[in-house]
Design an enzyme around this catalytic site. Sequence first.
Site, mmCIF file in Angstrom:
data_model
loop_
_atom_site.group_PDB
_atom_site.id
_atom_site.type_symbol
_atom_site.label_atom_id
_atom_site.label_comp_id
_atom_site.label_asym_id
_atom_site.label_seq_id
_atom_site.Cartn_x
_atom_site.Cartn_y
_atom_site.Cartn_z
ATOM 1 N N LYS A 126 0.943 -1.150 0.004
ATOM 2 C CA LYS A 126 0.008 0.069 0.122
ATOM 3 C C LYS A 126 0.914 1.362 -0.018
ATOM 4 C CE LYS A 126 -4.429 1.404 0.088
ATOM 5 N NZ LYS A 126 -5.437 0.659 -0.282
ATOM 6 N N ASP A 166 -6.821 4.638 -4.779
ATOM 7 C CA ASP A 166 -7.401 4.467 -3.446
ATOM 8 C C ASP A 166 -8.063 5.724 -3.137
ATOM 9 O OD1 ASP A 166 -7.810 2.636 -0.915
ATOM 10 O OD2 ASP A 166 -7.242 4.379 -0.105
HETATM 11 P P1 NDP Z 1 -12.907 8.104 -3.104
HETATM 12 O O1 NDP Z 1 -11.837 9.064 -2.802
HETATM 13 O O2 NDP Z 1 -13.311 7.698 -4.365
HETATM 14 O O3 NDP Z 1 -14.278 8.287 -2.035
HETATM 15 C C1 NDP Z 1 -14.009 8.152 -0.627
HETATM 16 C C2 NDP Z 1 -15.255 8.717 -0.032
HETATM 17 O O4 NDP Z 1 -15.464 8.515 1.495
HETATM 18 C C3 NDP Z 1 -15.864 10.138 -0.516
HETATM 19 O O5 NDP Z 1 -17.211 10.442 -0.453
HETATM 20 C C4 NDP Z 1 -15.288 11.024 0.640
HETATM 21 O O6 NDP Z 1 -15.808 12.018 0.764
HETATM 22 C C5 NDP Z 1 -15.523 9.921 1.864
HETATM 23 N N1 NDP Z 1 -14.513 10.122 2.899
HETATM 24 C C6 NDP Z 1 -13.235 9.956 2.801
HETATM 25 N N2 NDP Z 1 -12.516 10.169 3.945
HETATM 26 C C7 NDP Z 1 -13.635 10.302 4.755
HETATM 27 C C8 NDP Z 1 -13.520 10.825 6.303
HETATM 28 N N3 NDP Z 1 -12.571 10.783 6.810
HETATM 29 N N4 NDP Z 1 -14.711 10.986 6.784
HETATM 30 C C9 NDP Z 1 -15.962 10.935 5.891
HETATM 31 N N5 NDP Z 1 -16.013 10.557 4.721
HETATM 32 C C10 NDP Z 1 -14.661 10.366 4.092
HETATM 33 O O7 NDP Z 1 -12.357 6.422 -2.375
HETATM 34 P P2 NDP Z 1 -12.791 5.003 -2.567
HETATM 35 O O8 NDP Z 1 -14.257 5.091 -2.892
HETATM 36 O O9 NDP Z 1 -11.927 4.652 -3.704
HETATM 37 O O10 NDP Z 1 -12.503 4.626 -1.548
HETATM 38 C C11 NDP Z 1 -13.458 4.314 -0.338
HETATM 39 C C12 NDP Z 1 -12.958 3.242 0.547
HETATM 40 O O11 NDP Z 1 -12.893 1.971 -0.046
HETATM 41 C C13 NDP Z 1 -11.585 3.448 1.276
HETATM 42 O O12 NDP Z 1 -11.526 2.861 2.562
HETATM 43 C C14 NDP Z 1 -10.881 2.492 0.418
HETATM 44 O O13 NDP Z 1 -9.497 2.092 1.029
HETATM 45 C C15 NDP Z 1 -11.625 1.435 0.104
HETATM 46 N N6 NDP Z 1 -11.345 0.640 -1.150
HETATM 47 C C16 NDP Z 1 -11.106 0.943 -2.408
HETATM 48 C C17 NDP Z 1 -10.939 0.165 -3.457
HETATM 49 C C18 NDP Z 1 -11.026 1.175 -4.850
HETATM 50 O O14 NDP Z 1 -11.068 0.064 -5.722
HETATM 51 N N7 NDP Z 1 -11.280 2.160 -4.997
HETATM 52 C C19 NDP Z 1 -10.829 -1.078 -3.163
HETATM 53 C C20 NDP Z 1 -10.934 -1.693 -1.968
HETATM 54 C C21 NDP Z 1 -11.195 -0.684 -1.061
HETATM 55 P P3 NDP Z 1 -15.038 13.499 0.579
HETATM 56 O O15 NDP Z 1 -15.127 13.501 -1.096
HETATM 57 O O16 NDP Z 1 -15.790 14.483 0.921
HETATM 58 O O17 NDP Z 1 -13.789 13.224 1.153
#
Ligand code: NDP
Length: 444
Positions: A126, A166
């Site tokens: 990571k 991510d």
């Molecule tokens: P994105 O950046 O596309 O989206 C993240 C979302 O979560 C946004 O809506 C963001 O809001 C919100 N968010 C992030 N940090 C916070 C926080 N501290 N408090 C509240 N809301 C928060 O990321 P992903 O969708 O790619 O990833 C989401 C999760 O899934 C993570 O845990 C990631 O590790 C996991 N994941 C992702 C994969 C992938 O293929 N993308 C694969 C497997 C797991 P805002 O825009 O306002 O920050």
Amino acid sequence: MSYVDEVIERVIKENPNEPEFHQAVREVLDSLKVVVDANEEAFRKDALLERIVNPERQIKFRVPWIDDNGNVQVNTGYRVQFNSAIGPYKGGIRLHPSVNLGIIKFLGFEQIFKNSLTGLPIGGGKGGSDFDPKGKSDREIMSFCQSFMTELCKYIGADTDVPAGDIGTGAREIGYMYGQYKRIRGVFEGVLTGKGLSYGGSLARKQATGYGLLYIVEEMLKCKGDSLEGKTAIVSGAGNVAIYAIEKAQQLGAKVLTASDSTGWVYDPEGIDLEALKEIKEVKRARLTEYKNYRPNSEYHEGRGVWTVKADIALPCATQNELDLDDAKALVANSVKVVAEGANMPTTREATEYLQENGVVFLPGKAANAGGVATSALEMSQNSERLHWSFEEVDSKLQGIMINLFHNIDDAAKKYGFEGNYVAGANIAGFEKVVDAMNAQGIV
Ligand code: NDP
């Protein structure tokens, strides 16, 4: 003291100020006690647990870049190459101000077992940076990504370490990083996944984590003689995972009532309007406050609150520790039946235990969100054979992987007397394959 407790104590002592890493190690090792106890002598002799909790390598580097006003900014970059026993390191790059070494280590550690569960030959790693992409211009994003890759490119390669997206790293960032890698290393190879379709990306990679999440939920329900048809769901997040989880949930007949971002959340009693959500988040890169402009009957709330809405299924898809004990109590009080983690470690330990004790089916992220990395591995295969598979081909492979994965963790849980405990099942099934490979390769 048991071997597991000794190792946990040592991890806490040797890695101070890394609470998320401690949390991940404790959660995994505690559920492996039954396997470790049965093999204690051999594992101790080979210091197996000490090796598995220590990254093979961790790289920390300076990332200087120039903002639009001509000022020099400096961030910190990380890549943790945790375990390569079953394949090249594989895991995303997180760009978020909360990133530090402990966060990257927790994610890298989880990734070892998740990648193992996919059944594909990928090790665990990571990376990321404390850079905040929010509010930055495209040029600033490019400047940061190029500087980040200028250093990172020394340590990665198509057969050694293949990063992906991510939080904060989507198609735009991957594109800028790929361009810089190619420019410096002079090779066009599958060194990153989540690439654009015009330069080696895979169809269905964008959708894969969210789709995979719903495929595993559907398979679990099918085994209970049930399905998603007619169910209600609450989703947190409005990023890549959340958007495509909502899309697949709707395709499978469920009504999704919520979405959230870091400032607030929306409740739409008629079901989330996916096209509106995509336009707000993928095109405009705006806040969820805008949702009401598209759907006047929806509600916008500041802060947290998604888990108070009554529904059958809860899908946390935002970030770590976003669902705590109070949230779990609210979910149980509202008779939620299933919690499946789209994000990595979104549910606290206490909340997980409370849900399990109260009969909620709990699918942990390392199994439930493995569809993303599995499809990244399919992208690597396509890059290696220089072929491009159709959307249907990738999607059906993804579906097959998630179905197998569910039965794998279900069987492992049953084998060790934890029927229905998919946390134990996922940790045990993921661990057994990695241990087998580590044992075969000697003390390295
Ligand atoms: P994105 O950046 O596309 O989206 C993240 C979302 O979560 C946004 O809506 C963001 O809001 C919100 N968010 C992030 N940090 C916070 C926080 N501290 N408090 C509240 N809301 C928060 O990321 P992903 O969708 O790619 O990833 C989401 C999760 O899934 C993570 O845990 C990631 O590790 C996991 N994941 C992702 C994969 C992938 O293929 N993308 C694969 C497997 C797991 P805002 O825009 O306002 O920050």
